[in-house]
Design a protein around this motif. Structure first.
Motif, PDB file in Angstrom:
ATOM      1  N   VAL A   1       0.820  -1.217   0.000  1.00  0.00           N
ATOM      2  CA  VAL A   1       0.000   0.000   0.000  1.00  0.00           C
ATOM      3  C   VAL A   1       0.851   1.262   0.000  1.00  0.00           C
ATOM      4  CG1 VAL A   1      -2.004  -1.088   1.082  1.00  0.00           C
ATOM      5  CG2 VAL A   1      -0.325   0.092   2.518  1.00  0.00           C
ATOM      6  N   LYS A   2       2.146   1.119   0.301  1.00  0.00           N
ATOM      7  CA  LYS A   2       3.041   2.271   0.280  1.00  0.00           C
ATOM      8  C   LYS A   2       3.900   2.297  -0.991  1.00  0.00           C
ATOM      9  CE  LYS A   2       4.748   3.632   4.310  1.00  0.00           C
ATOM     10  NZ  LYS A   2       5.961   3.829   3.528  1.00  0.00           N
ATOM     11  N   MET A   3       3.411   1.641  -2.037  1.00  0.00           N
ATOM     12  CA  MET A   3       4.131   1.595  -3.308  1.00  0.00           C
ATOM     13  C   MET A   3       3.255   2.093  -4.453  1.00  0.00           C
ATOM     14  SD  MET A   3       5.902  -2.187  -2.930  1.00  0.00           S
ATOM     15  CE  MET A   3       6.837  -2.654  -1.478  1.00  0.00           C
ATOM     16  N   GLY A   4       2.427   3.083  -4.171  1.00  0.00           N
ATOM     17  CA  GLY A   4       1.427   3.517  -5.147  1.00  0.00           C
ATOM     18  C   GLY A   4       1.990   4.116  -6.422  1.00  0.00           C
ATOM     19  N   ARG A   5       3.246   4.515  -6.427  1.00  0.00           N
ATOM     20  CA  ARG A   5       3.833   5.092  -7.644  1.00  0.00           C
ATOM     21  C   ARG A   5       4.026   4.034  -8.719  1.00  0.00           C
ATOM     22  NH1 ARG A   5       9.009   6.162  -9.260  1.00  0.00           N
ATOM     23  NH2 ARG A   5       9.924   5.650  -7.243  1.00  0.00           N
ATOM     24  N   VAL A   6       4.221   2.772  -8.302  1.00  0.00           N
ATOM     25  CA  VAL A   6       4.522   1.729  -9.278  1.00  0.00           C
ATOM     26  C   VAL A   6       3.574   0.521  -9.204  1.00  0.00           C
ATOM     27  CG1 VAL A   6       6.959   2.321  -9.506  1.00  0.00           C
ATOM     28  CG2 VAL A   6       6.256   0.726  -7.706  1.00  0.00           C
ATOM     29  N   ILE A   7       2.816   0.391  -8.136  1.00  0.00           N
ATOM     30  CA  ILE A   7       1.945  -0.773  -7.951  1.00  0.00           C
ATOM     31  C   ILE A   7       0.484  -0.324  -8.052  1.00  0.00           C
ATOM     32  CG2 ILE A   7       1.258  -2.638  -6.382  1.00  0.00           C
ATOM     33  CD1 ILE A   7       4.103  -2.950  -7.443  1.00  0.00           C
ATOM     34  N   ALA A   8      -0.192  -0.733  -9.121  1.00  0.00           N
ATOM     35  CA  ALA A   8      -1.581  -0.307  -9.339  1.00  0.00           C
ATOM     36  C   ALA A   8      -2.502  -0.782  -8.216  1.00  0.00           C
ATOM     37  CB  ALA A   8      -2.075  -0.841 -10.683  1.00  0.00           C
ATOM     38  N   GLU A   9      -2.198  -1.972  -7.650  1.00  0.00           N
ATOM     39  CA  GLU A   9      -3.035  -2.505  -6.575  1.00  0.00           C
ATOM     40  C   GLU A   9      -3.012  -1.610  -5.347  1.00  0.00           C
ATOM     41  OE1 GLU A   9      -2.259  -5.602  -9.468  1.00  0.00           O
ATOM     42  OE2 GLU A   9      -0.913  -4.220  -8.402  1.00  0.00           O
ATOM     43  N   ALA A  10      -1.920  -0.882  -5.142  1.00  0.00           N
ATOM     44  CA  ALA A  10      -1.861   0.054  -4.021  1.00  0.00           C
ATOM     45  C   ALA A  10      -2.869   1.176  -4.213  1.00  0.00           C
ATOM     46  CB  ALA A  10      -0.447   0.620  -3.881  1.00  0.00           C
ATOM     47  N   ARG A  11      -2.925   1.707  -5.428  1.00  0.00           N
ATOM     48  CA  ARG A  11      -3.869   2.798  -5.684  1.00  0.00           C
ATOM     49  C   ARG A  11      -5.311   2.302  -5.578  1.00  0.00           C
ATOM     50  NH1 ARG A  11       0.259   3.258  -9.464  1.00  0.00           N
ATOM     51  NH2 ARG A  11      -1.004   2.544 -11.232  1.00  0.00           N
ATOM     52  N   ARG A  12      -5.535   1.053  -5.983  1.00  0.00           N
ATOM     53  CA  ARG A  12      -6.881   0.494  -5.833  1.00  0.00           C
ATOM     54  C   ARG A  12      -7.212   0.303  -4.353  1.00  0.00           C
ATOM     55  NH1 ARG A  12      -9.270  -4.666  -5.939  1.00  0.00           N
ATOM     56  NH2 ARG A  12      -7.371  -5.760  -6.568  1.00  0.00           N
ATOM     57  N   ALA A  13      -6.234  -0.127  -3.574  1.00  0.00           N
ATOM     58  CA  ALA A  13      -6.463  -0.291  -2.135  1.00  0.00           C
ATOM     59  C   ALA A  13      -6.766   1.049  -1.474  1.00  0.00           C
ATOM     60  CB  ALA A  13      -5.245  -0.943  -1.478  1.00  0.00           C
ATOM     61  N   HIS A  14      -6.072   2.111  -1.888  1.00  0.00           N
ATOM     62  CA  HIS A  14      -6.361   3.440  -1.344  1.00  0.00           C
ATOM     63  C   HIS A  14      -7.824   3.802  -1.610  1.00  0.00           C
ATOM     64  CE1 HIS A  14      -1.840   4.571  -2.047  1.00  0.00           C
ATOM     65  NE2 HIS A  14      -1.998   3.695  -1.078  1.00  0.00           N
ATOM     66  N   ALA A  15      -8.264   3.565  -2.835  1.00  0.00           N
ATOM     67  CA  ALA A  15      -9.656   3.883  -3.189  1.00  0.00           C
ATOM     68  C   ALA A  15     -10.636   3.012  -2.410  1.00  0.00           C
ATOM     69  CB  ALA A  15      -9.866   3.702  -4.694  1.00  0.00           C
ATOM     70  N   ASP A  16     -10.310   1.735  -2.225  1.00  0.00           N
ATOM     71  CA  ASP A  16     -11.180   0.834  -1.482  1.00  0.00           C
ATOM     72  C   ASP A  16     -11.275   1.253  -0.012  1.00  0.00           C
ATOM     73  OD1 ASP A  16     -11.547  -0.623  -3.803  1.00  0.00           O
ATOM     74  OD2 ASP A  16     -10.170  -2.234  -3.228  1.00  0.00           O
ATOM     75  N   MET A  17     -10.136   1.617   0.575  1.00  0.00           N
ATOM     76  CA  MET A  17     -10.143   2.068   1.969  1.00  0.00           C
ATOM     77  C   MET A  17     -10.977   3.337   2.118  1.00  0.00           C
ATOM     78  SD  MET A  17      -6.295   1.443   3.416  1.00  0.00           S
ATOM     79  CE  MET A  17      -5.282   1.453   1.944  1.00  0.00           C
ATOM     80  N   ALA A  18     -10.805   4.262   1.197  1.00  0.00           N
ATOM     81  CA  ALA A  18     -11.554   5.510   1.254  1.00  0.00           C
ATOM     82  C   ALA A  18     -13.049   5.251   1.114  1.00  0.00           C
ATOM     83  CB  ALA A  18     -11.075   6.462   0.162  1.00  0.00           C
ATOM     84  N   ALA A  19     -13.411   4.337   0.220  1.00  0.00           N
ATOM     85  CA  ALA A  19     -14.819   4.000   0.063  1.00  0.00           C
ATOM     86  C   ALA A  19     -15.400   3.397   1.319  1.00  0.00           C
ATOM     87  CB  ALA A  19     -14.990   3.039  -1.118  1.00  0.00           C
ATOM     88  N   ALA A  20     -14.611   2.528   1.985  1.00  0.00           N
ATOM     89  CA  ALA A  20     -15.077   1.925   3.244  1.00  0.00           C
ATOM     90  C   ALA A  20     -15.252   2.983   4.320  1.00  0.00           C
ATOM     91  CB  ALA A  20     -14.083   0.869   3.696  1.00  0.00           C
ATOM     92  N   LEU A  21     -14.342   3.923   4.390  1.00  0.00           N
ATOM     93  CA  LEU A  21     -14.455   5.009   5.375  1.00  0.00           C
ATOM     94  C   LEU A  21     -15.664   5.887   5.079  1.00  0.00           C
ATOM     95  CD1 LEU A  21     -10.676   5.949   5.656  1.00  0.00           C
ATOM     96  CD2 LEU A  21     -12.108   5.111   7.542  1.00  0.00           C
ATOM     97  N   LYS A  22     -15.843   6.262   3.817  1.00  0.00           N
ATOM     98  CA  LYS A  22     -16.982   7.099   3.450  1.00  0.00           C
ATOM     99  C   LYS A  22     -18.298   6.413   3.794  1.00  0.00           C
ATOM    100  CE  LYS A  22     -16.748   9.592  -0.380  1.00  0.00           C
ATOM    101  NZ  LYS A  22     -16.506   9.987  -1.792  1.00  0.00           N
ATOM    102  N   SER A  23     -18.385   5.120   3.513  1.00  0.00           N
ATOM    103  CA  SER A  23     -19.604   4.383   3.832  1.00  0.00           C
ATOM    104  C   SER A  23     -19.849   4.328   5.332  1.00  0.00           C
ATOM    105  CB  SER A  23     -19.503   2.971   3.252  1.00  0.00           C
ATOM    106  OG  SER A  23     -20.650   2.219   3.575  1.00  0.00           O
ATOM    107  N   ALA A  24     -18.790   4.015   6.091  1.00  0.00           N
ATOM    108  CA  ALA A  24     -18.928   3.911   7.547  1.00  0.00           C
ATOM    109  C   ALA A  24     -19.286   5.259   8.175  1.00  0.00           C
ATOM    110  CB  ALA A  24     -17.636   3.383   8.144  1.00  0.00           C
ATOM    111  N   PHE A  25     -18.756   6.324   7.601  1.00  0.00           N
ATOM    112  CA  PHE A  25     -19.013   7.668   8.142  1.00  0.00           C
ATOM    113  C   PHE A  25     -20.276   8.307   7.589  1.00  0.00           C
ATOM    114  CE2 PHE A  25     -14.148   8.226   8.686  1.00  0.00           C
ATOM    115  CZ  PHE A  25     -14.202   7.769   9.995  1.00  0.00           C
ATOM    116  N   GLY A  26     -20.955   7.628   6.657  1.00  0.00           N
ATOM    117  CA  GLY A  26     -22.161   8.195   6.065  1.00  0.00           C
ATOM    118  C   GLY A  26     -21.866   9.368   5.144  1.00  0.00           C
ATOM    119  N   LEU A  27     -20.745   9.308   4.425  1.00  0.00           N
ATOM    120  CA  LEU A  27     -20.352  10.406   3.543  1.00  0.00           C
ATOM    121  C   LEU A  27     -20.730  10.144   2.078  1.00  0.00           C
ATOM    122  CD1 LEU A  27     -16.795  11.220   4.991  1.00  0.00           C
ATOM    123  CD2 LEU A  27     -18.943  12.472   5.369  1.00  0.00           C
ATOM    124  N   ASN A  28     -21.297   8.994   1.792  1.00  0.00           N
ATOM    125  CA  ASN A  28     -21.645   8.674   0.397  1.00  0.00           C
ATOM    126  C   ASN A  28     -22.851   9.489  -0.080  1.00  0.00           C
ATOM    127  OD1 ASN A  28     -19.594   6.826   0.117  1.00  0.00           O
ATOM    128  ND2 ASN A  28     -20.830   5.138   0.938  1.00  0.00           N
TER     129      ASN A  28
END
Length: 322
Positions: free
Chosen positions: A295-322
């Motif tokens: 997750v700390k290799m987002g410059r070269v690992i596409a899965e890291a950037r996808r994980a960032h988006a997935d984590m953010a989506a989980a936070l937004k859902s949990a916080f009622g920000l969607n």
């Protein structure tokens, strides 16, 4: 048995090749001070560029013994522009085997989470081994969470919408804090566990399968835990090994993100199963073909950037920000 490296993505394989060519001395051979310095020096090499945010502030959070724990607040909007009820907040606990890592080494990741999720992130510099052994890091994390719940409004946070999260050792600390929060009636919106350590002994199949050559190797794990654990019996303490927790009924919902080619993947799956068996909502994501620390290799690992988006989506859902 098939070659475990055959599952790696081309990008991940290239990262490992470059690491091998660099031939750096392993952290466990550098001593604690040298390991800390080496991790700090290399932490940002493969990170995405730091996202500029409207608000980044240094904080100090008191621990139970009076020590002032350094922390850093990230918010995507200024204090004046925030909504009246305040921003929901994630307390982030960095990885590093309880021995290395800091707010600085996880700066880009915390910025990215605040930016993508639209929430406040407070990143904690809990005290590290070997100067501070078990359970000091655990106590620091729990003290910070309680303080944030009590004083978040002073920071412009919405204290009714708090999540806890972290990677690796920080995931262990987060799982522990979620159980303590359940026991003390402190409501959490989410526990965000990124390849957490959860088992007392490193004896799963994935620990054997990925013991060498996959960023986090067996000698490093053994060394990290030798720094943090003062007594052999500490391994059996559920705070260190949440899989041993007597029960996890009623803990916060979990988002668990694991790397397929990681010694810790099996225990992460086992902890997800433990939570599900207790009726806890779990969103489990296993990112194929990548290793620990991805997750700390987002410059070269596409899965890291996808994980960032997935984590953010989980936070937004949990916080009622969607």
């Amino acid at each position: 048995m098939s070659d475990p490296s055959s599952a790696l993505t081309p990008s991940m394989r290239d990262v490992l090749r470059r690491m091998e060519r660099a031939a750096r001395t392993p952290m466990y051979q550098l001593g604690a001070a040298g390991a800390k310095a080496a991790y700090e020096a290399g932490a940002g090499v493969l990170e995405i560029p730091a996202v500029p945010l409207a608000r980044v502030e240094a904080l100090q959070i008191p621990a139970r013994d009076g020590y002032a724990l350094p922390a850093r607040l990230y918010a995507p909007v200024s204090r004046d522009d925030a909504v009246e009820e305040g921003l929901p907040v994630l307390l982030y606990l960095h990885g590093g085997g309880f021995t290395v890592g800091s707010v600085a080494t996880h700066d880009q990741l915390c910025r990215q989470l605040a930016h993508l999720a639209g929430c406040m992130v407070v990143s904690l510099d809990y005290r590290l081994a070997p100067e501070f052994r078990f359970p000091v890091a655990h106590n620091d994390a729990w003290d910070a969470l309680q303080w944030l719940a009590a004083h978040g409004e002073e920071l412009g946070a919405d204290a009714s919408r708090i999540a806890i999260g972290g990677d690796s050792a920080g995931g262990t600390l987060s799982a522990y804090c979620a159980i303590e929060a359940r026991d003390t009636g402190l409501p959490l919106a989410l526990q965000l566990l990124i390849y957490p350590g959860t088992t007392a002994h490193q004896d799963t199949d994935s620990h054997r399968r990925y013991a060498q050559g996959f960023v986090l190797d067996e000698p490093a794990i053994t060394w990290f835990f030798a720094q943090y654990l003062a007594h052999p019996e500490d391994r059996e303490d559920w705070r260190f090994a949440p899989l041993l927790a007597p029960d996890v009924d009623g803990v916060a919902p979990a988002w668990i993100g694991l790397a397929e080619c990681d010694p810790l993947v099996d225990e992460g799956v086992q902890y997800a199963d433990k939570l599900r068996m207790a009726g806890v909502p779990v969103d489990l994501e296993i990112y194929k073909g990548v290793t620990h620390e991805f997750v700390k290799m987002g410059r070269v690992i596409a899965e890291a950037r996808r994980a960032h988006a997935d984590m953010a989506a989980a936070l937004k859902s949990a916080f009622g920000l969607n």
